[in-house]
Design an enzyme around this catalytic site. Structure first.
Site, PDB file in Angstrom:
ATOM      1  N   ARG A  35      13.807  45.957  30.647  1.00  0.00           N
ATOM      2  CA  ARG A  35      14.557  45.930  30.392  1.00  0.00           C
ATOM      3  C   ARG A  35      16.184  45.038  29.650  1.00  0.00           C
ATOM      4  O   ARG A  35      16.395  44.911  29.250  1.00  0.00           O
ATOM      5  CB  ARG A  35      15.309  47.455  30.295  1.00  0.00           C
ATOM      6  CG  ARG A  35      14.251  48.452  30.307  1.00  0.00           C
ATOM      7  CD  ARG A  35      15.000  49.822  30.932  1.00  0.00           C
ATOM      8  NE  ARG A  35      15.796  50.456  30.039  1.00  0.00           N
ATOM      9  CZ  ARG A  35      17.000  50.971  31.034  1.00  0.00           C
ATOM     10  NH1 ARG A  35      16.670  51.082  32.280  1.00  0.00           N
ATOM     11  NH2 ARG A  35      18.277  51.127  30.311  1.00  0.00           N
ATOM     12  N   HIS A  86      27.039  59.134  40.830  1.00  0.00           N
ATOM     13  CA  HIS A  86      26.804  57.892  40.170  1.00  0.00           C
ATOM     14  C   HIS A  86      27.544  58.230  38.598  1.00  0.00           C
ATOM     15  O   HIS A  86      28.022  58.572  38.171  1.00  0.00           O
ATOM     16  CB  HIS A  86      25.206  58.149  39.645  1.00  0.00           C
ATOM     17  CG  HIS A  86      24.594  57.038  39.252  1.00  0.00           C
ATOM     18  ND1 HIS A  86      24.140  56.595  39.699  1.00  0.00           N
ATOM     19  CD2 HIS A  86      24.947  56.323  37.562  1.00  0.00           C
ATOM     20  CE1 HIS A  86      23.490  54.666  39.178  1.00  0.00           C
ATOM     21  NE2 HIS A  86      24.126  55.062  37.703  1.00  0.00           N
ATOM     22  N   ASP A  92      12.083  52.256  39.439  1.00  0.00           N
ATOM     23  CA  ASP A  92      13.690  51.563  38.285  1.00  0.00           C
ATOM     24  C   ASP A  92      13.724  50.016  38.370  1.00  0.00           C
ATOM     25  O   ASP A  92      14.138  49.175  37.024  1.00  0.00           O
ATOM     26  CB  ASP A  92      13.746  52.521  38.247  1.00  0.00           C
ATOM     27  CG  ASP A  92      15.565  52.090  37.865  1.00  0.00           C
ATOM     28  OD1 ASP A  92      15.538  52.301  36.682  1.00  0.00           O
ATOM     29  OD2 ASP A  92      16.222  51.939  37.978  1.00  0.00           O
ATOM     30  N   SER A  99      16.111  56.118  34.052  1.00  0.00           N
ATOM     31  CA  SER A  99      17.204  54.555  35.929  1.00  0.00           C
ATOM     32  C   SER A  99      17.424  55.930  36.502  1.00  0.00           C
ATOM     33  O   SER A  99      17.806  55.654  37.694  1.00  0.00           O
ATOM     34  CB  SER A  99      17.134  53.902  34.238  1.00  0.00           C
ATOM     35  OG  SER A  99      18.250  53.243  35.608  1.00  0.00           O
ATOM     36  N   LYS A 150      17.031  57.857  40.233  1.00  0.00           N
ATOM     37  CA  LYS A 150      17.581  57.195  41.735  1.00  0.00           C
ATOM     38  C   LYS A 150      18.287  58.427  42.021  1.00  0.00           C
ATOM     39  O   LYS A 150      18.289  58.858  43.537  1.00  0.00           O
ATOM     40  CB  LYS A 150      17.733  56.130  41.477  1.00  0.00           C
ATOM     41  CG  LYS A 150      17.515  54.962  41.443  1.00  0.00           C
ATOM     42  CD  LYS A 150      18.821  53.501  40.449  1.00  0.00           C
ATOM     43  CE  LYS A 150      18.969  53.800  39.604  1.00  0.00           C
ATOM     44  NZ  LYS A 150      19.602  53.029  38.445  1.00  0.00           N
TER      45      LYS A 150
HETATM   46  N1  URA Z   1      22.946  52.608  35.342  1.00  0.00           N
HETATM   47  C1  URA Z   1      21.212  52.574  35.924  1.00  0.00           C
HETATM   48  O1  URA Z   1      21.164  52.647  36.668  1.00  0.00           O
HETATM   49  N2  URA Z   1      20.404  52.766  34.770  1.00  0.00           N
HETATM   50  C2  URA Z   1      20.753  51.937  33.423  1.00  0.00           C
HETATM   51  O2  URA Z   1      19.370  52.102  33.085  1.00  0.00           O
HETATM   52  C3  URA Z   1      21.727  51.597  33.610  1.00  0.00           C
HETATM   53  C4  URA Z   1      22.432  51.933  34.326  1.00  0.00           C
END
Ligand code: URA
Length: 438
Positions: free
Chosen positions: A172, A86, A165, A187, A191
């Site tokens: 947010r 990620h 999320d 978040s 994922k």
């Molecule tokens: N990337 C994400 O997936 N979530 C966040 O809150 C910030 C960056």
């Protein structure tokens, strides 16, 4: 079990710096996803977290509660180590399109769920879809089937995975509560955990074009992500990588695909290749495939230079319905009719190239969205002809703008003109890999 809880009590406790129990956090998240806690209460809670932070136990509970809000991918019946990656988001960050086939060539399974462009940063799904025919909206059974068959997948995050999320991120985004360490950790980690991998590397971008502007903040985020992720039973590590100027020379969807193809064919810009190899080596270490980073990188270099990773990329594009002919002959990838060059206003050395402005310009030209749900122009973006350290003559083109939205050209031009700082002395190049958290 009946729990007599009220959202307002939890908001007040967090506002006053208190700690919530895992049960309370789970209740709040599940009630919010079920529509029982309204946006205004959740917004107040997020703002309280923004100011008061969360303990590590709370962050673990938040991540777990978000994960439990939806489905997750079960890859356990596929033999071997399943890996994932990620990035916290950057400009010219085409790493995923290279790393996924590279891991496939190394014999690992990588079913990568990715997102679309966000703000000034690009998104892998928009990039991959710029290859004619490529389909990324795969169902969860399709993701699992393809991972079994060819070992690699690049798919859009589906609505079934981590719905918490999707809802929280939207809130947010409009309440000024994105840059909160526990909220970012919840978040990202929820994922990644839903993606079903055993070993996950995080690329925490740091600098002008990143979320985390300072190395201190990036390091703190990397440490939180790795600690919380490991507590949740997966192997995580993080690299902190520089994002002051874009990676490579392209910012835009088909433009970045071209560059990924170059790296997959053993060529391409050294910085993009270096970051990809470093992240890949980290995954081979985490997966227990190689004893040290040097050996792991050597193996990956061989897989790039021999064309093995390129073969896996062709198989990946074919499996998802893409025209393999368009990656074999990249002149068949989408191209804009209008291309505008930006000349250097003075001679000298490029001392600075602001990634954020390049990303914003690419977005305006059509590579990104100005309103939710807008289509992107796969051909649009910015092609950089000079980067930090290069010497340029007055009038020499610094960049080419590939124009998808002509009405945005003047603004994009201004952004690129001011993104470059040209001075008389050559700058000292900084390192690309700024830190590691294992
Ligand atoms: N990337 C994400 O997936 N979530 C966040 O809150 C910030 C960056």
């Amino acid at each position: 079990m009946f729990l007599p809880m009220r959202a307002v009590d939890l908001i007040e406790r967090k506002r006053d710096g208190g700690e919530l129990s895992p049960e309370e956090i789970r209740w709040l998240i599940s009630q919010y996803v079920a529509g029982q806690v309204p946006d205004y209460q959740m917004a107040a809670f997020l703002m309280a977290v923004y100011f008061q932070g969360m303990t590590e136990a709370e962050t673990v509970a938040l991540t777990q509660a978000m994960l439990e809000s939806g489905d997750w991918i079960d890859l356990s019946e596929i033999p071997g180590t399943k890996v994932d990656k990620h990035s916290t988001g950057g400009v010219g960050d085409t790493v995923t399109l290279i790393l996924v086939p590279l891991m496939g060539a190394a014999g690992l399974v990588m079913a990568k769920l990715s997102g679309r462009a966000l703000g000034h940063t690009g998104g892998t799904i928009d990039k991959f879809e710029s290859i004619p025919g490529v389909r990324t909206e795969l169902s969860l059974p399709e993701v699992i089937r393809q991972a079994k068959e060819i070992g690699v997948v690049i798919a859009d995050h589906t609505a079934e995975l981590v719905p918490a999320d999707r809802l929280l991120y939207g809130l947010r985004d409009v309440t000024g509560t994105v840059p909160s360490l526990p909220l970012i950790a919840g978040s990202i980690l929820s994922k990644k955990l839903a993606g079903g991998a055993d070993a996950i590397v995080l690329d925490v971008k740091c600098g002008d074009g990143a979320f985390m502007r300072t190395q201190e903040d990036a390091q703190a985020l990397g440490e939180t992500l790795v600690r919380v992720g490991n507590q949740l039973g997966k192997r995580f590590s993080a690299l902190i990588t520089a994002m002051d100027q874009p990676l490579g020379y392209m910012a835009g969807n088909a433009l970045e695909v071209r560059q990924a193809i170059q790296v997959l064919q053993g060529e391409g810009p050294h910085d993009l290749r270096e970051v990809t190899l470093a992240l890949g080596a980290e995954l081979l270490l985490l997966a227990g495939e190689e004893p040290d980073a040097g050996k792991a990188e050597e193996k990956l270099v061989r897989l790039l230079d021999s064309g093995a990773a390129w073969e896996v990329f062709r198989a990946l594009v074919r499996a998802q319905g893409g025209e393999v002919g368009a990656i074999e002959d990249p002149s068949r990838l989408p191209q804009t009719r209008e291309v505008v060059e930006i000349p250097a206003l003075a001679p000298g050395y490029v001392q600075r190239l602001e990634a954020r402005k390049v990303g914003l310009a690419a977005g305006l030209l059509g590579a990104g969205r100005e309103v939710k749900g807008q289509g992107v122009d796969p051909a649009a973006g910015v092609e950089l002809l000079a980067k930090v350290g290069d010497q340029v003559e007055q009038g020499q083109p610094l960049a080419r703008l590939h124009v998808g939205r002509a009405e945005r050209l003047p603004e994009a031009k201004r952004l690129i003109e001011t993104a470059y700082t040209i001075g008389e002395t050559p700058p000292q190049p900084g390192p690309l890999i700024l830190g590691r958290v294992r």
